[in-house]
Design a protein around this motif. Structure first.
Motif, mmCIF file in Angstrom:
data_model
loop_
_atom_site.group_PDB
_atom_site.id
_atom_site.type_symbol
_atom_site.label_atom_id
_atom_site.label_comp_id
_atom_site.label_asym_id
_atom_site.label_seq_id
_atom_site.Cartn_x
_atom_site.Cartn_y
_atom_site.Cartn_z
ATOM 1 N N PRO A 9 0.815 -1.223 0.000
ATOM 2 C CA PRO A 9 0.000 0.000 0.000
ATOM 3 C C PRO A 9 0.848 1.272 0.000
ATOM 4 O O PRO A 9 0.359 2.348 -0.326
ATOM 5 C CB PRO A 9 -0.819 -0.098 1.297
ATOM 6 C CG PRO A 9 -0.161 -1.133 2.131
ATOM 7 C CD PRO A 9 0.683 -1.989 1.238
ATOM 8 N N ASN A 10 2.134 1.143 0.273
ATOM 9 C CA ASN A 10 2.998 2.328 0.311
ATOM 10 C C ASN A 10 3.491 2.702 -1.080
ATOM 11 O O ASN A 10 3.304 3.827 -1.540
ATOM 12 C CB ASN A 10 4.182 2.062 1.246
ATOM 13 C CG ASN A 10 5.124 3.247 1.329
ATOM 14 O OD1 ASN A 10 4.660 4.376 1.505
ATOM 15 N ND2 ASN A 10 6.417 3.000 1.209
ATOM 16 N N ASP A 11 4.106 1.725 -1.809
ATOM 17 C CA ASP A 11 4.678 2.080 -3.124
ATOM 18 C C ASP A 11 4.241 1.142 -4.246
ATOM 19 O O ASP A 11 4.794 1.186 -5.343
ATOM 20 C CB ASP A 11 6.214 2.104 -3.025
ATOM 21 C CG ASP A 11 6.806 0.724 -2.739
ATOM 22 O OD1 ASP A 11 6.020 -0.233 -2.571
ATOM 23 O OD2 ASP A 11 8.040 0.611 -2.695
ATOM 24 N N GLY A 12 3.262 0.288 -3.969
ATOM 25 C CA GLY A 12 2.773 -0.608 -5.024
ATOM 26 C C GLY A 12 3.722 -1.744 -5.351
ATOM 27 O O GLY A 12 3.519 -2.482 -6.317
ATOM 28 N N GLY A 13 4.770 -1.902 -4.554
ATOM 29 C CA GLY A 13 5.781 -2.937 -4.816
ATOM 30 C C GLY A 13 5.254 -4.346 -4.588
ATOM 31 O O GLY A 13 4.178 -4.536 -4.014
#
Ligand code: ATP
Length: 470
Positions: A141-145
């Motif tokens: 949810p932070n960087d789509g990683g």
């Protein structure tokens, strides 16, 4: 359980629109501070300030009163936080007290799988599936990683006992108080001569290395539990005890002021049940961040005593002299959190209203829970006779109650301060008091005032406290 908000349009509203209202009141007035704040804080540990420690002690006292003092069949215990490490192997905590942890391949952030956006509604079976990340296309949810496959993360804190730090000296900070009651079952049954059904109640610190703590004191890594283990005959007696305890525990929150529409019961689905539980129902509260568990009531069957008997070699059977039977008792547990309960009472007591064009904030706490029961206030602090009379009244009140004196502002402001910390009554000494030896008692919730003789003040406050209990 996930701590993300619910989005049901038919849902009832929380008592406060956002958590920030309570967090800022708590800090400003000295209920709760972040631990080690001057060093930047430590995550998920909170310190109770002068008012918070009173509130939380009162919550624990109220629980103890209803679970021990008022019962003939329940006795108390205060077991150690550190226990023999085998306890946690036998209980299943070393093997399976864990949450599913996933890690982002790019930013390296870690999440509890069941709290990821898109995973909130997943069943326990799905959450245990190693392909869950691909199947439900979950991303960071932070960087789509990309996220790693989930791995189990054990929530117990460990340390070493004694001067040598090796595997043989590992001990655990207890993650629940219940085990202390199980391993002491025989000691307590024999020393207190209790006959089944009877219970062991305990309040104390527990520790869990939660993956995603948060929502203020809702989910902490160091917290306090209020747990009661009720030992009964196997089978139907356990079902009956469960059905008796569940409504009692729900009613306890209402008795101390929580609005019934913000309380509900939720039964655990079969695949959600903990390894020891035959049945589990949570008492839930409508927090500003959704419906969340306040307390769990569990039918644990004979799991605990059978396992401890087998692993320790100790006979933990109970002998029923009436029927001349030997059996391993079943256990019905009520497991609550002192911090979560105090937090709930605080949130649910919060009131904001407009009084004569001004905003009034008050905490409508049950008098038994309020940090101070009464404040003694001088109308004119420049008159030494008024201040002297205040201190005489205060000294008398303090023999029986938490009472406080304040003269650092004008009377209107003093009332507002007491309203905001939930003090149910204010006693005001004015010029007339010096003549008629009477004072004004003001009620927090109705703001009505009554003139009472100085000699009768303590009795009047104690009577009002008594009538708030009925
Ligand atoms: P959750 O589902 O919220 O993680 P749980 O089902 O693991 O809780 P129990 O093991 O049944 O909780 O613990 C009993 C009670 O102890 C909970 O209902 C809660 O009030 C309290 N409690 C548990 N974990 C925490 C925590 N990390 N911080 C504060 N209170 C807690």
């Amino acid at each position: 359980m996930t701590d993300s908000p619910v989005h049901d349009p038919n849902d009832v509203a929380a008592a406060v629109p956002d958590l920030e209202t309570i967090v800022s009141l708590s800090k400003r007035r000295g209920f709760v501070f972040q631990s080690s704040e001057i060093y930047g804080g430590i995550n998920a540990v909170w310190d109770y300030g002068p008012l918070g420690v009173e509130l939380k002690n009162n919550v624990k006292r109220a629980w103890w009163k209803s679970m021990v003092q008022e019962r003939d069949d329940i006795v108390g215990l205060d077991a150690g936080i550190l226990m023999h490490p085998q306890v946690w192997v036998t209980s299943g905590h070393v093997g399976s007290f864990s949450d599913p942890l996933v890690e982002c391949g790019t930013c390296r952030r870690r999440y509890r799988l069941d709290e990821l956006p898109g995973a909130e509604g997943l069943s326990v079976t799905d959450l245990a599936d190693p392909t869950v990340i691909e199947r439900f296309r979950l991303i960071c949810p932070n960087d789509g990683g990309p996220l790693s496959a989930p791995r189990r993360f054990n929530l117990m804190f460990q340390t070493f006992m004694g001067p040598v730090q090796d595997d043989a000296s590992i001990v655990y900070f207890r993650p629940e108080t219940a085990q202390g009651s199980y391993v002491n079952f025989k000691n307590i049954q024999q020393s207190s001569r209790k006959k089944i059904p009877f219970g062991i109640a305990q309040i104390g610190k527990s520790f869990r290395n939660e993956i995603s703590p948060g929502n203020f004191v809702f989910r902490m890594r160091e917290f306090e539990q209020m747990e009661m283990q009720y030992f009964v005959r196997p089978g139907d007696a356990a079902t009956a005890a469960f059905d008796d305890w569940l409504p009692r525990r729900l009613a306890w929150y209402g008795q101390y002021g929580v609005a019934p529409e913000r309380l509900r019961l939720r039964e655990h689905a079969k695949d959600e049940l903990a390894h020891y539980a035959r049945k589990a129902v949570d008492v839930e509260y409508r927090f500003p961040f959704g419906w969340k568990e306040l307390e769990g009531v569990h039918n644990r069957g004979d799991f605990d005593l059978s396992r401890h008997a087998a692993a320790s070699g100790e006979n933990l059977e109970y002998f029923d002299p009436a029927t001349e039977e030997h059996f391993i008792p079943w256990i019905v547990e009520t497991a609550a959190g002192a911090d979560r309960a105090a937090f709930t009472f605080l949130i649910d007591a919060y009131r904001e209203e407009e009084v004569r064009g001004e905003r009034r904030v008050s905490l409508s706490l049950h008098p038994d829970l309020a940090p101070y029961k009464v404040a003694v206030l001088p109308l004119l602090k420049k008159r030494p006779e008024i201040v002297e009379l205040c201190h005489r009244i205060l000294a008398d009140l303090k023999r029986d109650l938490m009472a406080v004196y304040d003269d650092t502002a004008a009377i209107g402001k003093l009332y507002r301060r007491q309203d905001e910390i939930g003090t149910p009554w204010c006693v005001t000494v004015d010029v007339d008091s010096l003549e008629d030896m009477a004072v004004t008692v003001r009620d927090r919730d109705t703001m009505t005032q009554e003139r009472i003789p100085v000699d009768g003040v303590k009795r009047a406050i104690l009577d009002r406290m008594e009538s708030a209990r009925s």
